[in-house]
Scaffold this motif. Structure first.
Motif, PDB file in Angstrom:
ATOM      1  N   SER A   1      48.722 -39.398 -24.565  1.00  0.00           N
ATOM      2  CA  SER A   1      50.159 -39.519 -24.294  1.00  0.00           C
ATOM      3  C   SER A   1      50.446 -39.200 -22.836  1.00  0.00           C
ATOM      4  N   HIS A   2      51.528 -39.783 -22.339  1.00  0.00           N
ATOM      5  CA  HIS A   2      51.888 -39.612 -20.932  1.00  0.00           C
ATOM      6  C   HIS A   2      53.375 -39.287 -20.852  1.00  0.00           C
ATOM      7  N   PRO A   3      53.773 -38.290 -20.049  1.00  0.00           N
ATOM      8  CA  PRO A   3      55.185 -37.893 -19.993  1.00  0.00           C
ATOM      9  C   PRO A   3      56.119 -38.967 -19.460  1.00  0.00           C
ATOM     10  N   ARG A   4      55.568 -39.980 -18.787  1.00  0.00           N
ATOM     11  CA  ARG A   4      56.415 -41.047 -18.238  1.00  0.00           C
ATOM     12  C   ARG A   4      56.583 -42.220 -19.205  1.00  0.00           C
ATOM     13  N   ILE A   5      55.959 -42.099 -20.388  1.00  0.00           N
ATOM     14  CA  ILE A   5      56.053 -43.135 -21.413  1.00  0.00           C
ATOM     15  C   ILE A   5      56.640 -42.521 -22.681  1.00  0.00           C
ATOM     16  N   THR A   6      57.722 -43.121 -23.187  1.00  0.00           N
ATOM     17  CA  THR A   6      58.402 -42.610 -24.372  1.00  0.00           C
ATOM     18  C   THR A   6      58.526 -43.720 -25.402  1.00  0.00           C
ATOM     19  N   MET A   7      58.513 -43.334 -26.675  1.00  0.00           N
ATOM     20  CA  MET A   7      58.508 -44.312 -27.754  1.00  0.00           C
ATOM     21  C   MET A   7      59.718 -44.131 -28.666  1.00  0.00           C
ATOM     22  N   VAL A   8      60.305 -45.257 -29.083  1.00  0.00           N
ATOM     23  CA  VAL A   8      61.375 -45.273 -30.092  1.00  0.00           C
ATOM     24  C   VAL A   8      60.821 -45.986 -31.317  1.00  0.00           C
ATOM     25  N   PHE A   9      60.819 -45.291 -32.447  1.00  0.00           N
ATOM     26  CA  PHE A   9      60.252 -45.843 -33.676  1.00  0.00           C
ATOM     27  C   PHE A   9      61.334 -46.466 -34.544  1.00  0.00           C
ATOM     28  N   GLN A  10      60.880 -47.326 -35.479  1.00  0.00           N
ATOM     29  CA  GLN A  10      61.818 -47.879 -36.456  1.00  0.00           C
ATOM     30  C   GLN A  10      62.383 -46.764 -37.325  1.00  0.00           C
ATOM     31  N   LYS A  11      61.507 -45.859 -37.764  1.00  0.00           N
ATOM     32  CA  LYS A  11      61.941 -44.685 -38.509  1.00  0.00           C
ATOM     33  C   LYS A  11      62.094 -43.550 -37.506  1.00  0.00           C
ATOM     34  N   LEU A  12      63.328 -43.178 -37.242  1.00  0.00           N
ATOM     35  CA  LEU A  12      63.637 -42.329 -36.096  1.00  0.00           C
ATOM     36  C   LEU A  12      63.248 -40.871 -36.271  1.00  0.00           C
ATOM     37  N   ALA A  13      63.211 -40.390 -37.513  1.00  0.00           N
ATOM     38  CA  ALA A  13      62.888 -38.987 -37.771  1.00  0.00           C
ATOM     39  C   ALA A  13      63.821 -38.053 -36.995  1.00  0.00           C
ATOM     40  N   LEU A  14      65.124 -38.359 -37.030  1.00  0.00           N
ATOM     41  CA  LEU A  14      66.077 -37.436 -36.441  1.00  0.00           C
ATOM     42  C   LEU A  14      66.067 -36.140 -37.246  1.00  0.00           C
ATOM     43  N   MET A  15      66.281 -35.038 -36.575  1.00  0.00           N
ATOM     44  CA  MET A  15      66.291 -33.746 -37.261  1.00  0.00           C
ATOM     45  C   MET A  15      67.643 -33.565 -37.939  1.00  0.00           C
ATOM     46  N   PRO A  16      67.672 -33.557 -39.278  1.00  0.00           N
ATOM     47  CA  PRO A  16      68.955 -33.559 -39.997  1.00  0.00           C
ATOM     48  C   PRO A  16      69.779 -32.299 -39.806  1.00  0.00           C
ATOM     49  N   TRP A  17      69.133 -31.200 -39.435  1.00  0.00           N
ATOM     50  CA  TRP A  17      69.851 -29.943 -39.249  1.00  0.00           C
ATOM     51  C   TRP A  17      70.412 -29.785 -37.841  1.00  0.00           C
ATOM     52  N   LYS A  18      70.160 -30.770 -36.995  1.00  0.00           N
ATOM     53  CA  LYS A  18      70.651 -30.716 -35.625  1.00  0.00           C
ATOM     54  C   LYS A  18      71.736 -31.768 -35.409  1.00  0.00           C
TER      55      LYS A  18
END
Length: 253
Positions: free
Chosen positions: A78-95
């Motif tokens: 992994s590289h800090p200058r590369i970020t990924m957006v997934f189909q299943k976002l896995a947002l934190m429901p408590w936040k």
């Protein structure tokens, strides 16, 4: 694009898995340049290996062969200058929306004021102003995707990888999000690598479209739609490009 500077390069990238007693190829000898600020679409039939390729670029998998370089320097993992957006976002429901978007900068050690301001900027960018205190269960599917995009931008990536991010949305919401991601990209001008199996979506969004074959994935063709933005899906030129690609695209397995 007037000037093309290579941002990311792949040379001879291949991946295989052991399935039962046999070795099965997933992607074979992928060589590709991705240009700075380009919106590159990787298109292919379902289960052809598109996500495998994106996972390798994002450092989630290591290829058995090949070389990946960012600005000419090798990328391993992994590289800090590369970020990924997934189909299943896995947002934190408590936040809340604010907390989800600011999570990356927060865990990176940024002061609260700094990550809060960055998160607010990204929330405004995706059109969610006023929903900062909302929780994921209170949001529609399209709004959740906006949170995922804002979260990705909050980490200030140079390359944004998107793995069929609108695949689970209804047709109307999907079209609205295609308009939005194009607006955001034109405003921010990051390099985007976008995976889809939808030809119309590919032609609507892509500066270039890399068509992959059925499994195992190889590059079958590369298209460069010469169409002004925003693109009109009923334009005869749009429909002609769509048909050309459709005629060349393998059926899903």
């Amino acid at each position: 694009m007037d000037e093309k500077t290579v941002k990311l390069s792949l040379r001879g990238v291949s991946q295989s898995y052991v399935v039962g007693d046999a070795v099965r190829d997933a992607i074979v000898d992928i060589s590709l340049d991705v240009y700075d600020n380009e919106f590159l679409v990787i298109l292919g039939p379902g289960q052809c290996g598109k996500t495998v390729l994106l996972n390798i670029i994002g450092g989630l998998e290591r290829p058995i062969e090949g070389d990946i370089r960012l600005d000419g320097r090798p990328v391993v993992g992994s590289h800090p200058r590369i970020t990924m957006v997934f189909q299943k976002l896995a947002l934190m429901p408590w936040k809340t929306v604010m907390q989800n978007v600011g999570f990356g900068p927060e865990i990176a050690g940024e002061a609260r004021r700094d990550w809060f301001l960055e998160a607010q900027k990204c929330i405004d960018l995706v059109g969610l102003n006023g929903f900062e205190k909302s929780y994921p269960h209170e949001l529609s599917g399209g709004m959740k995707q906006r949170v995922g995009i804002a979260r990705a931008y909050a980490s200030d990536p140079e390359i944004l990888l998107m793995d069929e991010p609108f695949g689970q949305l209804d047709a109307q919401t999907r079209y609205a999000m295609e308009i939005e991601i194009q607006r955001i990209w034109q405003q921010e001008r990051r390099t985007v690598v976008f995976v889809t199996n939808n030809i119309e979506e590919a032609v609507y969004l892509g500066d270039r479209i890399v068509l992959l074959s059925k499994w195992p994935a190889r590059i079958k063709a590369v298209y460069e739609p010469d169409l002004p933005r925003p693109r009109n899906m009923t334009d005869p030129r749009f429909l002609a490009i769509r048909k050309t690609i459709a005629d060349n695209m393998d059926l899903a397995l």
